[in-house]
Write a protein that holds these residues in place. Sequence first.
Motif, PDB file in Angstrom:
ATOM      1  N   ARG A 149       0.835  -1.199   0.000  1.00 59.80           N
ATOM      2  CA  ARG A 149       0.000   0.000   0.000  1.00 59.80           C
ATOM      3  C   ARG A 149       0.871   1.250   0.000  1.00 59.80           C
ATOM      4  NH1 ARG A 149      -2.738  -3.706   3.455  1.00 59.80           N
ATOM      5  NH2 ARG A 149      -1.532  -3.023   5.256  1.00 59.80           N
ATOM      6  N   ALA A 150       0.291   2.345  -0.445  1.00 59.58           N
ATOM      7  CA  ALA A 150       1.006   3.619  -0.475  1.00 59.58           C
ATOM      8  C   ALA A 150       1.503   3.967   0.918  1.00 59.58           C
ATOM      9  CB  ALA A 150       0.088   4.726  -0.997  1.00 59.58           C
ATOM     10  N   GLY A 151       2.767   4.387   1.005  1.00 61.10           N
ATOM     11  CA  GLY A 151       3.362   4.780   2.263  1.00 61.10           C
ATOM     12  C   GLY A 151       4.029   3.652   3.026  1.00 61.10           C
ATOM     13  N   GLU A 152       3.830   2.419   2.611  1.00 58.68           N
ATOM     14  CA  GLU A 152       4.475   1.301   3.292  1.00 58.68           C
ATOM     15  C   GLU A 152       5.933   1.174   2.842  1.00 58.68           C
ATOM     16  OE1 GLU A 152       1.134  -1.914   4.581  1.00 58.68           O
ATOM     17  OE2 GLU A 152       1.997  -2.173   2.578  1.00 58.68           O
ATOM     18  N   THR A 153       6.711   0.480   3.662  1.00 57.35           N
ATOM     19  CA  THR A 153       8.099   0.165   3.326  1.00 57.35           C
ATOM     20  C   THR A 153       8.187  -1.320   3.015  1.00 57.35           C
ATOM     21  OG1 THR A 153       8.988   1.924   4.731  1.00 57.35           O
ATOM     22  CG2 THR A 153      10.479   0.131   4.144  1.00 57.35           C
ATOM     23  N   VAL A 154       8.749  -1.625   1.849  1.00 57.07           N
ATOM     24  CA  VAL A 154       8.803  -2.997   1.352  1.00 57.07           C
ATOM     25  C   VAL A 154      10.260  -3.393   1.139  1.00 57.07           C
ATOM     26  CG1 VAL A 154       8.134  -4.560  -0.521  1.00 57.07           C
ATOM     27  CG2 VAL A 154       6.558  -2.747   0.227  1.00 57.07           C
ATOM     28  N   LEU A 155      10.620  -4.583   1.599  1.00 59.08           N
ATOM     29  CA  LEU A 155      11.941  -5.159   1.343  1.00 59.08           C
ATOM     30  C   LEU A 155      11.795  -6.268   0.310  1.00 59.08           C
ATOM     31  CD1 LEU A 155      14.973  -5.744   1.993  1.00 59.08           C
ATOM     32  CD2 LEU A 155      14.141  -7.306   3.771  1.00 59.08           C
ATOM     33  N   VAL A 156      12.634  -6.227  -0.730  1.00 57.73           N
ATOM     34  CA  VAL A 156      12.663  -7.282  -1.745  1.00 57.73           C
ATOM     35  C   VAL A 156      14.086  -7.829  -1.798  1.00 57.73           C
ATOM     36  CG1 VAL A 156      12.312  -7.895  -4.149  1.00 57.73           C
ATOM     37  CG2 VAL A 156      10.833  -6.175  -3.082  1.00 57.73           C
ATOM     38  N   SER A 157      14.267  -9.088  -1.411  1.00 60.67           N
ATOM     39  CA  SER A 157      15.599  -9.689  -1.496  1.00 60.67           C
ATOM     40  C   SER A 157      15.825 -10.227  -2.908  1.00 60.67           C
ATOM     41  CB  SER A 157      15.760 -10.791  -0.451  1.00 60.67           C
ATOM     42  OG  SER A 157      14.824 -11.821  -0.641  1.00 60.67           O
ATOM     43  N   ALA A 158      17.104 -10.303  -3.302  1.00 57.97           N
ATOM     44  CA  ALA A 158      17.460 -10.652  -4.687  1.00 57.97           C
ATOM     45  C   ALA A 158      16.717  -9.747  -5.658  1.00 57.97           C
ATOM     46  CB  ALA A 158      17.192 -12.121  -4.975  1.00 57.97           C
ATOM     47  N   GLY A 159      16.779  -8.456  -5.381  1.00 55.45           N
ATOM     48  CA  GLY A 159      15.971  -7.491  -6.129  1.00 55.45           C
ATOM     49  C   GLY A 159      16.393  -7.274  -7.562  1.00 55.45           C
ATOM     50  N   ALA A 160      17.619  -7.648  -7.928  1.00 47.52           N
ATOM     51  CA  ALA A 160      18.059  -7.479  -9.314  1.00 47.52           C
ATOM     52  C   ALA A 160      17.796  -8.714 -10.154  1.00 47.52           C
ATOM     53  CB  ALA A 160      19.547  -7.130  -9.366  1.00 47.52           C
ATOM     54  N   GLY A 161      17.216  -9.737  -9.553  1.00 47.84           N
ATOM     55  CA  GLY A 161      16.896 -10.950 -10.286  1.00 47.84           C
ATOM     56  C   GLY A 161      15.580 -10.848 -11.022  1.00 47.84           C
ATOM     57  N   ALA A 162      15.173 -11.948 -11.643  1.00 45.39           N
ATOM     58  CA  ALA A 162      13.993 -11.937 -12.501  1.00 45.39           C
ATOM     59  C   ALA A 162      12.720 -11.599 -11.722  1.00 45.39           C
ATOM     60  CB  ALA A 162      13.856 -13.292 -13.189  1.00 45.39           C
ATOM     61  N   VAL A 163      12.448 -12.328 -10.649  1.00 49.49           N
ATOM     62  CA  VAL A 163      11.237 -12.094  -9.865  1.00 49.49           C
ATOM     63  C   VAL A 163      11.361 -10.819  -9.039  1.00 49.49           C
ATOM     64  CG1 VAL A 163       9.793 -13.000  -8.005  1.00 49.49           C
ATOM     65  CG2 VAL A 163      10.627 -14.533  -9.803  1.00 49.49           C
ATOM     66  N   GLY A 164      12.505 -10.645  -8.383  1.00 48.61           N
ATOM     67  CA  GLY A 164      12.669  -9.495  -7.497  1.00 48.61           C
ATOM     68  C   GLY A 164      12.542  -8.168  -8.202  1.00 48.61           C
ATOM     69  N   SER A 165      13.116  -8.031  -9.393  1.00 50.71           N
ATOM     70  CA  SER A 165      13.083  -6.748 -10.088  1.00 50.71           C
ATOM     71  C   SER A 165      11.657  -6.354 -10.476  1.00 50.71           C
ATOM     72  CB  SER A 165      13.974  -6.794 -11.333  1.00 50.71           C
ATOM     73  OG  SER A 165      13.565  -7.809 -12.228  1.00 50.71           O
ATOM     74  N   ASP A 190       7.092  -3.056   6.412  1.00 49.00           N
ATOM     75  CA  ASP A 190       5.708  -3.538   6.459  1.00 49.00           C
ATOM     76  C   ASP A 190       5.532  -4.848   5.708  1.00 49.00           C
ATOM     77  OD1 ASP A 190       4.179  -1.024   7.619  1.00 49.00           O
ATOM     78  OD2 ASP A 190       5.567  -0.257   6.097  1.00 49.00           O
ATOM     79  N   LEU A 191       6.343  -5.028   4.667  1.00 46.51           N
ATOM     80  CA  LEU A 191       6.194  -6.195   3.810  1.00 46.51           C
ATOM     81  C   LEU A 191       7.573  -6.637   3.331  1.00 46.51           C
ATOM     82  CD1 LEU A 191       4.614  -8.183   1.935  1.00 46.51           C
ATOM     83  CD2 LEU A 191       4.454  -6.307   0.281  1.00 46.51           C
ATOM     84  N   SER A 192       7.828  -7.942   3.388  1.00 50.63           N
ATOM     85  CA  SER A 192       9.075  -8.512   2.861  1.00 50.63           C
ATOM     86  C   SER A 192       8.726  -9.536   1.797  1.00 50.63           C
ATOM     87  CB  SER A 192       9.880  -9.182   3.974  1.00 50.63           C
ATOM     88  OG  SER A 192      10.999  -9.864   3.443  1.00 50.63           O
ATOM     89  N   ILE A 193       9.344  -9.387   0.627  1.00 47.35           N
ATOM     90  CA  ILE A 193       9.237 -10.387  -0.433  1.00 47.35           C
ATOM     91  C   ILE A 193      10.537 -11.180  -0.395  1.00 47.35           C
ATOM     92  CG2 ILE A 193       8.907 -10.795  -2.890  1.00 47.35           C
ATOM     93  CD1 ILE A 193       6.498  -9.558  -1.478  1.00 47.35           C
ATOM     94  N   PRO A 226       4.835  -4.443  13.748  1.00 50.33           N
ATOM     95  CA  PRO A 226       3.669  -5.203  14.192  1.00 50.33           C
ATOM     96  C   PRO A 226       2.624  -5.318  13.083  1.00 50.33           C
ATOM     97  CG  PRO A 226       4.383  -3.723  15.931  1.00 50.33           C
ATOM     98  CD  PRO A 226       5.204  -3.381  14.721  1.00 50.33           C
ATOM     99  N   GLY A 227       2.158  -6.533  12.873  1.00 52.97           N
ATOM    100  CA  GLY A 227       1.172  -6.757  11.821  1.00 52.97           C
ATOM    101  C   GLY A 227       1.766  -6.848  10.427  1.00 52.97           C
ATOM    102  N   GLY A 228       3.097  -6.877  10.314  1.00 54.22           N
ATOM    103  CA  GLY A 228       3.739  -6.932   9.013  1.00 54.22           C
ATOM    104  C   GLY A 228       3.555  -8.277   8.321  1.00 54.22           C
ATOM    105  N   ARG A 229       3.923  -8.308   7.038  1.00 52.07           N
ATOM    106  CA  ARG A 229       3.704  -9.507   6.226  1.00 52.07           C
ATOM    107  C   ARG A 229       5.012  -9.948   5.578  1.00 52.07           C
ATOM    108  NH1 ARG A 229       1.553  -4.739   4.758  1.00 52.07           N
ATOM    109  NH2 ARG A 229       1.148  -5.193   2.545  1.00 52.07           N
ATOM    110  N   VAL A 230       5.157 -11.251   5.429  1.00 51.33           N
ATOM    111  CA  VAL A 230       6.265 -11.838   4.684  1.00 51.33           C
ATOM    112  C   VAL A 230       5.663 -12.760   3.627  1.00 51.33           C
ATOM    113  CG1 VAL A 230       8.311 -13.290   4.740  1.00 51.33           C
ATOM    114  CG2 VAL A 230       7.814 -11.778   6.675  1.00 51.33           C
ATOM    115  N   VAL A 231       6.024 -12.526   2.370  1.00 48.73           N
ATOM    116  CA  VAL A 231       5.618 -13.416   1.284  1.00 48.73           C
ATOM    117  C   VAL A 231       6.857 -14.197   0.863  1.00 48.73           C
ATOM    118  CG1 VAL A 231       4.709 -13.580  -1.054  1.00 48.73           C
ATOM    119  CG2 VAL A 231       3.777 -11.883   0.523  1.00 48.73           C
ATOM    120  N   LEU A 232       6.794 -15.508   0.999  1.00 45.08           N
ATOM    121  CA  LEU A 232       7.939 -16.368   0.725  1.00 45.08           C
ATOM    122  C   LEU A 232       7.846 -16.906  -0.699  1.00 45.08           C
ATOM    123  CD1 LEU A 232      10.477 -17.842   1.616  1.00 45.08           C
ATOM    124  CD2 LEU A 232       9.024 -19.586   2.679  1.00 45.08           C
TER     125      LEU A 232
END
Length: 344
Positions: free
Chosen positions: A154-170, A226-229, A246-252
């Motif tokens: 959502r707008a204003g959230e902070t998202v972490l994407v690991s392997a961000g330069a790869g196919a899925v991450g980018s 707020d969210l980790s991919i 608190p209440g954050g999400r992780v998508v594996l």
Amino acid sequence: MTTCRGTTVRAWHLARTPRGCPEPEDFVCHSIPLEPPAPGEAWLEPHWLSVDPYMRTRMQPAGYDYLTHWRPGDALSAWGLARVIASRGPWREGDWVVGHMPVAERCRLGPGESPRLPPLALPAETPTPERWLHARGMTGFTAWLAMRLYGLPRAGETVLVSAGAGAVGSLAIQWAQRAGARVVATAGDPARRDWLTERLGVAAALDHHDSDIASRLAEAVPEGIDLSIENVGGSVFEAAIDALVPGGRVVLCGLVGQYNSPEPRRSPRNLSRLTAVGGHLQPFVVPGHESAYWARFQQDMAEWDAVAAPLDVVDGFDDWPRAFCGLFGDAGVRGVGKRVVRLR
């Protein structure tokens, strides 16, 4: 219709089960017979074939049972883009076919090859059909599921994407940015981190090989995420859980950093923190989503012309093993985006 007789073609097979990081010697090229297409079938000539980290899980002796395991002697398959060169079915000669196919110089296509997602036919005149290798292919679908179905940034959230330069991450990064989120990402080498900041505009690009990645992440996002991919696993996965609000999400999505381990599905040591902060962990695999979501994904992608989806190209059928092994850092320099092998 082109007249064709039976012939032999080269195809890549698994020679032995890799121990640790895969090596080109783990694969062997055999000549195999290719029969003429029967009624309802076609001959395909692959022009592009994918290499993807998930393929390593198919070489593990156990676990990851959502796909059939490859044993020594088994033929390999990959997402690819091929021309129809002879047809006795509904496909026109010269048209493109995209889908899962053998890692071979030529192959046969018949009806009902994939019950989940039949091969997609594209007219011969389709501009840049290579888009279906990545942004509109299975890696694009994976990123779409991670963000549009499960992560829902959502707008204003902070998202972490690991392997961000790869196919899925980018692609996941760009979905988060389209939603108005602030994105931080990780990548394993300086050139890929530079691309993340300069081309994709992430707020910070961190080295997921850093022995103190948790401190680096805390410095970059002191307010938490707020969210980790999650695509890597290991210490970066643990750091993400520590940084979760608190209440954050992780998508594996994946654990590529662990795929070469004898125990490739290890849980992070701090997993219980999710319960303490009311966090949510959502693992998923792509198979099983096609019938319900593939059309929606294609519609979304058709409306997004500005997506950055580079191809990391390795030339030559003979170099398919080197291209695959290079995904894991031991067989050449990686580019950014989706790694593919160009056959012709």
